[in-house]
Design a protein around this motif. Sequence first.
Motif, mmCIF file in Angstrom:
data_model
loop_
_atom_site.group_PDB
_atom_site.id
_atom_site.type_symbol
_atom_site.label_atom_id
_atom_site.label_comp_id
_atom_site.label_asym_id
_atom_site.label_seq_id
_atom_site.Cartn_x
_atom_site.Cartn_y
_atom_site.Cartn_z
ATOM 1 N N ALA A 76 -57.980 7.513 -52.869
ATOM 2 C CA ALA A 76 -57.275 6.698 -53.860
ATOM 3 C C ALA A 76 -56.463 7.639 -54.745
ATOM 4 O O ALA A 76 -57.031 8.557 -55.347
ATOM 5 N N ARG A 77 -55.170 7.426 -54.836
ATOM 6 C CA ARG A 77 -54.293 8.307 -55.610
ATOM 7 C C ARG A 77 -54.505 8.100 -57.107
ATOM 8 O O ARG A 77 -54.448 6.974 -57.608
ATOM 9 N N ALA A 78 -54.750 9.189 -57.831
ATOM 10 C CA ALA A 78 -54.990 9.104 -59.268
ATOM 11 C C ALA A 78 -53.803 8.491 -60.001
ATOM 12 O O ALA A 78 -53.981 7.764 -60.986
ATOM 13 N N GLU A 79 -52.586 8.752 -59.504
ATOM 14 C CA GLU A 79 -51.395 8.282 -60.196
ATOM 15 C C GLU A 79 -51.240 6.760 -60.162
ATOM 16 O O GLU A 79 -50.558 6.180 -61.023
ATOM 17 N N THR A 80 -51.846 6.105 -59.170
ATOM 18 C CA THR A 80 -51.644 4.660 -59.010
ATOM 19 C C THR A 80 -52.951 3.873 -58.970
ATOM 20 O O THR A 80 -52.928 2.654 -58.844
ATOM 21 N N ILE A 81 -54.082 4.537 -59.106
ATOM 22 C CA ILE A 81 -55.375 3.881 -58.906
ATOM 23 C C ILE A 81 -55.599 2.729 -59.878
ATOM 24 O O ILE A 81 -56.219 1.713 -59.526
ATOM 25 N N ALA A 82 -55.092 2.838 -61.092
ATOM 26 C CA ALA A 82 -55.320 1.798 -62.093
ATOM 27 C C ALA A 82 -54.487 0.550 -61.845
ATOM 28 O O ALA A 82 -54.768 -0.499 -62.431
ATOM 29 N N ASP A 83 -53.479 0.659 -60.977
ATOM 30 C CA ASP A 83 -52.576 -0.460 -60.714
ATOM 31 C C ASP A 83 -52.766 -1.087 -59.338
ATOM 32 O O ASP A 83 -52.393 -2.237 -59.131
ATOM 33 N N LYS A 84 -53.301 -0.348 -58.384
ATOM 34 C CA LYS A 84 -53.458 -0.858 -57.033
ATOM 35 C C LYS A 84 -54.518 -1.963 -57.008
ATOM 36 O O LYS A 84 -55.641 -1.759 -57.484
ATOM 37 N N PRO A 85 -54.218 -3.122 -56.433
ATOM 38 C CA PRO A 85 -55.208 -4.200 -56.388
ATOM 39 C C PRO A 85 -56.533 -3.794 -55.755
ATOM 40 O O PRO A 85 -57.590 -4.254 -56.181
ATOM 41 N N ALA A 86 -56.486 -2.918 -54.756
ATOM 42 C CA ALA A 86 -57.722 -2.524 -54.080
ATOM 43 C C ALA A 86 -58.655 -1.740 -54.998
ATOM 44 O O ALA A 86 -59.880 -1.841 -54.879
ATOM 45 N N ALA A 89 -60.114 -2.524 -60.296
ATOM 46 C CA ALA A 89 -61.384 -2.930 -60.907
ATOM 47 C C ALA A 89 -62.420 -1.820 -60.788
ATOM 48 O O ALA A 89 -63.149 -1.525 -61.738
ATOM 49 N N ALA A 90 -62.491 -1.190 -59.619
ATOM 50 C CA ALA A 90 -63.442 -0.094 -59.413
ATOM 51 C C ALA A 90 -63.133 1.077 -60.334
ATOM 52 O O ALA A 90 -64.038 1.744 -60.839
ATOM 53 N N CYS A 91 -61.853 1.343 -60.556
ATOM 54 C CA CYS A 91 -61.460 2.443 -61.424
ATOM 55 C C CYS A 91 -61.983 2.247 -62.838
ATOM 56 O O CYS A 91 -62.328 3.204 -63.533
ATOM 57 N N ARG A 92 -62.068 0.991 -63.272
ATOM 58 C CA ARG A 92 -62.543 0.697 -64.624
ATOM 59 C C ARG A 92 -64.072 0.733 -64.731
ATOM 60 O O ARG A 92 -64.612 1.205 -65.734
ATOM 61 N N THR A 93 -64.771 0.243 -63.722
ATOM 62 C CA THR A 93 -66.211 -0.005 -63.896
ATOM 63 C C THR A 93 -67.108 0.564 -62.807
ATOM 64 O O THR A 93 -68.330 0.535 -62.952
ATOM 65 N N ARG A 94 -66.548 1.070 -61.698
ATOM 66 C CA ARG A 94 -67.388 1.554 -60.597
ATOM 67 C C ARG A 94 -66.908 2.932 -60.146
ATOM 68 O O ARG A 94 -66.382 3.095 -59.056
#
Length: 223
Positions: A76-86, A89-94
Amino acid sequence: MCGRFAVTLPNDAMAQLFQAAPANNLPEVPNFNVCPTTGVHVVYSDTEMRRLGAMRWGFLPHWYKAPNDGPLLINARAETIADKPAFRAACRTRRCLIPTDGFYEWSKDVEGDRLPWWITRRDGAPLVMAGVWQDWQGPEDADPLRTCAIVTTAASADIAEVHHRMPVILGPDQWAKWLGEEGHGAATLMQAAPEETLQLHRVSRAVNSNRASGPELIEPFED
């Protein structure tokens, strides 16, 4: 990116290192050629404690109807992880930690042949990669399948000549923040390791096969 790695630390030592409760289904170690879609060691936090468990390396979004229903998401690319639908959510809480000894990367020679490299920390400590995880429920499965991906960023100067991407590597003082145990601020950790953190050497092309195994895979090699 990161497409292969190795793990040799015994499971009990791994649990002690992270102060995590180990599961009963941990992958066997040592494994000098950990490949996508196999089970990997993952450290994560729940409401009670840190846990060391096994997850499928290959993140499965909830909308996949089968494990092969879409692209294989091992990174998962750090630059886009917060925006990618996949991943958002995981980036925020998992978020999770994926402990390794080191990872493999490939360059190409003038003829276009793939040349493997073994990359580790200079200080000899375990190389701990940032990850995200997701439970995926198959239509016919009674229990969800726990899956994960490695977070990657632009490569540091240590390895940029071999490849332009690398895993986000976290030190012990960063583990708690990434796991969400210290509140917010995990986004600040998604960057390349400081220069001179890593070292690398060429290894045999034997590791180009996902069936290869054994400690000889990480030994220095010259053509």
